[in-house]
Write an enzyme that holds these catalytic residues in place. Structure first.
Site, PDB file in Angstrom:
ATOM      1  N   GLU A 109      -4.800   0.837   0.855  1.00 29.96           N
ATOM      2  CA  GLU A 109      -5.447  -0.482   0.741  1.00 29.96           C
ATOM      3  C   GLU A 109      -6.800  -0.334   0.047  1.00 29.96           C
ATOM      4  OE1 GLU A 109      -4.874  -3.619   1.219  1.00 29.96           O
ATOM      5  OE2 GLU A 109      -2.838  -3.330   1.946  1.00 29.96           O
ATOM      6  N   SER A 118       0.836  -1.204   0.000  1.00 24.34           N
ATOM      7  CA  SER A 118       0.000   0.000   0.000  1.00 24.34           C
ATOM      8  C   SER A 118       0.874   1.259   0.000  1.00 24.34           C
ATOM      9  CB  SER A 118      -0.954   0.011   1.198  1.00 24.34           C
ATOM     10  OG  SER A 118      -0.246  -0.012   2.418  1.00 24.34           O
ATOM     11  N   HIS A 119       2.193   1.096   0.224  1.00 24.65           N
ATOM     12  CA  HIS A 119       3.098   2.255   0.178  1.00 24.65           C
ATOM     13  C   HIS A 119       4.322   1.988  -0.683  1.00 24.65           C
ATOM     14  CE1 HIS A 119       0.374   3.212   3.380  1.00 24.65           C
ATOM     15  NE2 HIS A 119       0.641   4.454   3.096  1.00 24.65           N
TER      16      HIS A 119
END
Ligand code: NDP
Length: 346
Positions: A191, A50-51
């Site tokens: 997410e 998600s990063h």
């Protein structure tokens, strides 16, 4: 199509170099590019997706619209022997933290504890890269970040909080540090975006749509809706504390004060970050990391499946031998982002 056909594997240094090109091509200094590319490649390598590289278009949009200053030189001020204030000067939070490395070490050496308050900063990544290195040196590190209002308070209908992550890193004798790093929303906004990309529903109670009604549709959450905090009113109270520590105590903005204004497409929230770093051995004559290791063993013996941070460390180890798996298309997109933008000065 098999995974082998869909995926290409890159080692950490190769991916970092490509990401560095993207940052420099889009207006950052070489130092800022170094720090952010290492951070982002580390997220991809560790499976903190998600990063990972999926965030690169967001970084580029923030840089190109002038929302964030990729050349900012942070101002570091030691206001007491154990309190450091940093003005990120509208730059990213990670280079601001890096700029204070010497002052942090000095404060820890002298007093055993340091509070680092970063304001006027953009944090867009996971928090573990900020805290894990301290734990690897035997220190305890805690961090709080606020963001962009996209989380409703418990029982409410309108977003006030950011996804307001918190992270704790603790040294473990003869082992990897324990790192707990989580949003105080049900899930991270990244997410939700990953779910939206493949039209996967969110878990029950994840969020509300633009009318305040409960929804599991990621598109409805992103399109004027919001996430809920984790853990009902208790999580909402923690989100409130993060908001005050990261947004107010630092002199930064509260999440609901963020306004992208004319910077359409910019994605990095301008907020604050508070870190507290402690030398644990000042607190006890018994070695903290050994006590921590003993407790971790007790948890596993009691049936806990795994420790926080362990999933990332496994991915990291696998990437060292197999490389970091990337989709061909994602790699092509990164190469495209690395081509110098005509809207930027040469
Ligand atoms: P997760 O819910 O995926 O994980 C939270 C923590 O719980 C991690 O430390 C994780 O360890 C651990 N964990 C997960 N499952 C287990 C398990 N079964 N047993 C023991 N520990 C477990 O994180 P979130 O989705 O809440 O957040 C994801 C990321 O988003 C974080 O890195 C956070 O910093 C980032 N974020 C950043 C924001 C920003 O503004 N900069 C805003 C919000 C979030 P492990 O890592 O090993 O899985």
């Amino acid at each position: 199509m098999t995974d082998q056909q869909r995926l290409v594997r890159k080692d950490f240094d190769e991916l970092t170099a490509l990401l560095k090109d993207v940052f420099i091509s889009n207006g950052t200094s070489a130092l800022v590019a170094d720090i952010l590319s290492t951070n982002c490649a580390g997220c991809e390598r560790d499976g903190a997706l998600s990063h990972g590289i999926f965030r690169m278009p967001g970084y580029v949009a923030s840089l190109k619209t002038g929302w964030v200053d990729g050349q900012a030189e942070p101002g570091v001020e030691a206001v007491s022997p154990s309190f450091i204030r940093i003005d990120a000067r509208n730059g990213f939070a990670q280079p601001a933290l890096a700029a204070a490395a010497g002052a942090i070490d000095e404060a820890i050496e002298r007093t055993g504890v340091v509070v680092v308050a970063i304001r006027n900063s953009h944090h867009f990544s996971a928090l573990w890269p900020d805290v894990e290195p301290f734990a690897r040196r035997g220190l305890v590190a805690i961090s709080f970040v606020n963001g962009l209002a996209n989380v409703v308070p418990h029982g409410g209908h309108t977003a006030v909080f950011g996804t307001n992550p918190i992270a704790f890193a603790m040294p473990i004798a003869e082992g990897d540090p324990i790192v707990v790093d989580q949003a105080t929303s049900v899930m991270a906004n990244g997410e939700v975006r990953l779910h939206a990309l493949v039209n996967r529903p969110l878990p029950p109670d994840a969020g509300v749509d633009s009318s305040g009604a409960a929804t599991t549709d990621p598109h409805a959450v992103l399109d004027g809706g919001a996430l809920n905090t984790f853990g009902g009113y208790k999580g909402s109270s923690i989100a409130l504390m993060v908001e005050l520590l990261a947004g107010a105590l630092t002199g930064g903005q509260l999440s609901f004060e963020n306004d992208f204004g004319h910077c359409v497409g910019a994605q990095t929230p301008k907020a604050g970050q508070l870190l507290i770093i402690i030398d644990p051995d000042r607190g006890s004559s018994t070695c903290f990391s050994q006590r921590a290791a003993m407790l971790c063993k007790q948890l596993i013996d009691a049936g806990q499946e795994r420790l926080p941070g362990e999933r990332r460390y496994k991915n990291r180890k696998a990437a060292q031998t197999l490389g970091i798996p990337l989709e061909h298309e994602a790699l092509a997109n990164l190469r495209h982002l690395a081509t110098r933008s005509p809207t930027l000065a040469p």
